[in-house]
Motif scaffolding. Structure first.
Motif, short mmCIF file in Angstrom:
data_model
loop_
_atom_site.label_atom_id
_atom_site.label_comp_id
_atom_site.label_asym_id
_atom_site.label_seq_id
_atom_site.Cartn_x
_atom_site.Cartn_y
_atom_site.Cartn_z
N ASP A 349 -19.55 60.13 38.77
CA ASP A 349 -20.47 59.14 38.74
C ASP A 349 -20.35 58.68 40.07
O ASP A 349 -19.34 58.58 40.89
N ALA A 350 -21.44 58.27 40.76
CA ALA A 350 -21.70 57.75 42.12
C ALA A 350 -21.05 56.36 42.05
O ALA A 350 -21.05 55.76 40.96
N PRO A 351 -20.36 55.91 43.13
CA PRO A 351 -19.85 54.60 43.05
C PRO A 351 -20.92 53.65 42.93
O PRO A 351 -22.22 53.66 43.47
N ILE A 352 -20.62 52.50 42.15
CA ILE A 352 -21.68 51.35 42.02
C ILE A 352 -21.61 50.28 43.23
O ILE A 352 -20.29 49.76 43.41
N VAL A 353 -22.57 50.26 43.99
CA VAL A 353 -22.46 49.28 44.99
C VAL A 353 -23.07 47.86 44.76
O VAL A 353 -23.93 47.71 44.07
N GLN A 354 -21.95 46.99 44.87
CA GLN A 354 -22.33 45.41 44.76
C GLN A 354 -21.19 44.62 45.69
O GLN A 354 -20.11 45.17 45.87
N SER A 355 -21.52 43.44 45.76
CA SER A 355 -20.59 42.49 46.47
C SER A 355 -19.45 42.30 45.73
O SER A 355 -19.33 42.17 44.45
N GLY A 356 -18.27 41.99 46.55
CA GLY A 356 -17.20 41.99 45.70
C GLY A 356 -16.55 40.49 45.76
O GLY A 356 -16.83 39.85 46.73
N SER A 357 -15.95 40.16 44.87
CA SER A 357 -15.09 38.60 44.58
C SER A 357 -13.83 38.65 44.10
O SER A 357 -13.08 37.70 43.71
N GLU A 358 -13.46 40.10 43.53
CA GLU A 358 -12.21 39.95 42.81
C GLU A 358 -10.99 39.71 43.53
O GLU A 358 -11.07 39.83 44.88
N THR A 359 -9.87 39.64 43.01
CA THR A 359 -8.62 39.33 43.76
C THR A 359 -7.93 41.02 43.71
O THR A 359 -7.86 41.56 42.91
N ILE A 360 -7.59 41.17 44.94
CA ILE A 360 -6.79 42.53 45.01
C ILE A 360 -5.50 42.28 45.82
O ILE A 360 -5.19 41.58 46.69
N LEU A 361 -4.32 42.98 44.99
CA LEU A 361 -2.78 42.88 45.77
C LEU A 361 -2.86 44.08 46.59
O LEU A 361 -3.01 45.36 46.11
N LEU A 362 -2.54 44.00 47.78
CA LEU A 362 -2.49 45.15 48.68
C LEU A 362 -0.90 45.31 49.11
O LEU A 362 -0.43 44.13 49.58
N VAL A 363 -0.31 46.35 48.86
CA VAL A 363 0.97 46.80 48.98
C VAL A 363 0.96 47.58 50.30
O VAL A 363 0.92 48.79 50.22
N GLU A 364 1.50 47.32 51.29
CA GLU A 364 1.41 47.92 52.70
C GLU A 364 2.58 47.51 53.48
O GLU A 364 2.76 46.15 53.89
N ASP A 365 3.62 48.24 53.80
CA ASP A 365 4.69 47.70 54.61
C ASP A 365 4.46 47.79 56.10
O ASP A 365 5.18 47.01 56.88
N ASN A 366 3.41 48.52 56.62
CA ASN A 366 2.84 48.50 57.92
C ASN A 366 2.15 47.20 58.20
O ASN A 366 0.95 47.13 57.70
N ILE A 367 2.58 46.34 59.15
CA ILE A 367 1.98 45.04 59.14
C ILE A 367 0.42 45.40 59.99
O ILE A 367 -0.77 44.85 59.46
N SER A 368 0.34 46.40 60.81
CA SER A 368 -1.05 46.52 61.44
C SER A 368 -1.96 46.82 60.41
O SER A 368 -3.18 46.70 60.31
#
Length: 480
Positions: A349-368
């Protein structure tokens, strides 16, 4: 003359006695080159020779002098052994050894490439990502847009090079499914004839029987284009390109002489051109990584085209051969394991495009990288919490799982790998939504293990818009 010697040329001993032996086995007018009997007459000692007769048989021949009681040479006994089968077996074994050695070299190089691909893709992610981010911030045509686009183009070129390296090392990320090879060729042929300047005509000779294989569609297209481009460059005065398919059965004997093949039914794809061809020395190196016959300059290739083709074919359990001769064109034959019936591709299915407001946990060791992804996601309306390793991510998720809608994590991280972190997240919350964003292409076993646990896989380097679209697609997938 004994019966065995007579039988080997379809004669009786009586028909042979008194005549010169080379008249039966080789040339009626002159002795065999290196004839051991003639040499014994000169040296008066044992002589040996290996002789190939015009009928293609190989003989080990030994001449033994015969002396009388006073030590005078009175004759020669020549013993000839037909070793044709043994010589062929030795050649086959040497060929298999050479193929095995080549496979081991490619495997070692592929392992090295796989090891550096993650770090290199992370660097490219920062280059492409920040340049793309800045480009989006500028008005089209503003000062610096052209330079930023050049940075993005160069970064994407580096990413394509990494993909090629992973492909010939058989470590590329693939999504195999059942494909009709005839259908793939028919859809690409018009594109090839329009795109390649030196191809006057594209001929198709496609089998009537099913030509179903199991492969990644992108990889099959890559094979076609690499071979077609090579053919075009080999036809500077224009010429014809031909694609043909046929179902064949490879037996035990053929597979024994070609390392890694299994006996069975295969779909054979033949790609031939009317170009300038190659000599034996060039043919011996065409699958070597970074070997190229192109002249230095703007059009010089990477020398990975045919290495990639070989890597993809081997990854699919197949085999590729090349036959060429100067002035007479080149013919590649590619064997793919055959499957009985085609299967419909899974449609996404094609991605549903809408504005976001949820909370996301981003796990990334590279600071940049984490800063780029945080700013991008926050710009799209999301709230972002950043963790620098897997253990910190688990601590954050345990206390805030009710608020966190999505976890984005890399596979290669310090303290705890992405795989282990993902398994712990699922243990805490079986319905957790996770998205892998990594510069590392997981091996088949790891991919099988993590695929049921994640909602998507985003391969670095990617543009910031791709990240936002993938996040929206995952958050709006069934089960949210």
């Amino acid at each position: 003359v004994n019966k065995t010697a007579a039988d080997s040329v379809g004669k009786t001993p009586g028909q042979m006695i008194g005549r010169k032996c080379h008249s039966f086995w080789a040339n009626p007018d002159k002795p065999c080159a290196g004839c051991p009997t003639l040499r014994v007459l000169e040296t008066k000692k044992s002589e040996m020779a290996r002789i190939v007769t015009p009928d293609g048989r190989t003989w080990d021949e030994k001449g033994e002098p015969v002396f009388d009681e006073t030590g005078n040479l009175i004759g020669v006994v020549e013993i000839a052994e037909d070793i044709t089968k043994r010589v062929q077996e030795e050649k086959d074994n040497e060929m298999v050894k050479a193929q095995l050695f080549q496979s081991q070299k490619l495997e070692a190089l592929g392992t090295l490439v796989g090891g550096i691909a993650h770090d290199f893709n992370n660097m490219l992610q920062i280059i492409i990502g920040f340049a793309d981010f800045l480009l989006l911030e500028k008005a089209m045509g503003a000062r610096g847009c052209k330079e930023l686009q050049a940075i993005i183009d160069a970064g994407e070129g580096g990413a394509e090079l990494v993909k090629k390296l992973l492909a010939f090392g058989q470590q590329s990320q693939v999504m195999p499914r059942l494909l009709d090879l005839n259908e793939q060729i028919s859809s690409l042929a018009p594109l090839i004839s329009r795109m390649l300047p030196h191809v006057d005509q594209v001929d198709l000779d496609l089998a009537e029987e099913p030509t179903t294989i199991r492969s990644d569609q992108g990889q099959i297209e890559q094979i076609f284009m690499n071979l077609a481009i090579n053919a075009s460059e080999a036809m500077p005065n224009n010429g014809r390109l031909k694609f043909a398919t046929e179902t064949v059965v490879l037996d035990d004997e053929y597979c024994r002489r070609h390392n890694g093949l299994k006996p069975g039914c295969y779909v054979m794809l033949t790609v031939s051109d009317t170009g300038r061809g190659m000599d034996e020395k060039t043919q011996a190196r065409i699958f070597d990584p970074f070997f190229s016959t192109k002249q230095r300059g703007a059009t010089r290739g990477t020398g990975l085209g045919l290495s990639v083709v070989q890597g993809i074919v081997r990854q699919n359990g197949g085999h590729v051969t090349c036959e060429s001769e100067p002035g007479k064109g080149t013919e590649f034959k590619i064997y793919f394991p055959s499957f009985q019936s085609p299967k419909e591709a899974v449609k996404m299915d094609a991605p549903i495009v809408q504005s976001g407001s949820e909370t996301i946990l981003l796990v990334e060791d590279n600071i940049s990288e984490s800063e780029l992804e945080r700013v991008t996601l926050e710009g799209a309306g999301y709230k972002v919490i950043v963790a620098v390793n897997g253990q910190e991510a688990l601590d954050i998720y345990k206390t805030g799982k009710e608020e966190i809608s999505l976890v984005i994590l890399d596979l290669v991280m310090p303290k705890m790998s992405g795989r282990d972190c993902l398994k712990e997240l699922v243990r805490i919350n079986p319905s957790v939504k996770a998205l892998i964003a990594s510069g590392y292409a997981p091996e088949d076993e790891l991919r099988k293990e993590i695929s049921p646990l994640v909602k998507g896989f985003l391969h670095k380097p990617f543009k910031v818009g791709e990240l936002v679209n993938e996040v929206k697609s995952v958050l709006n997938s069934v089960g949210s």
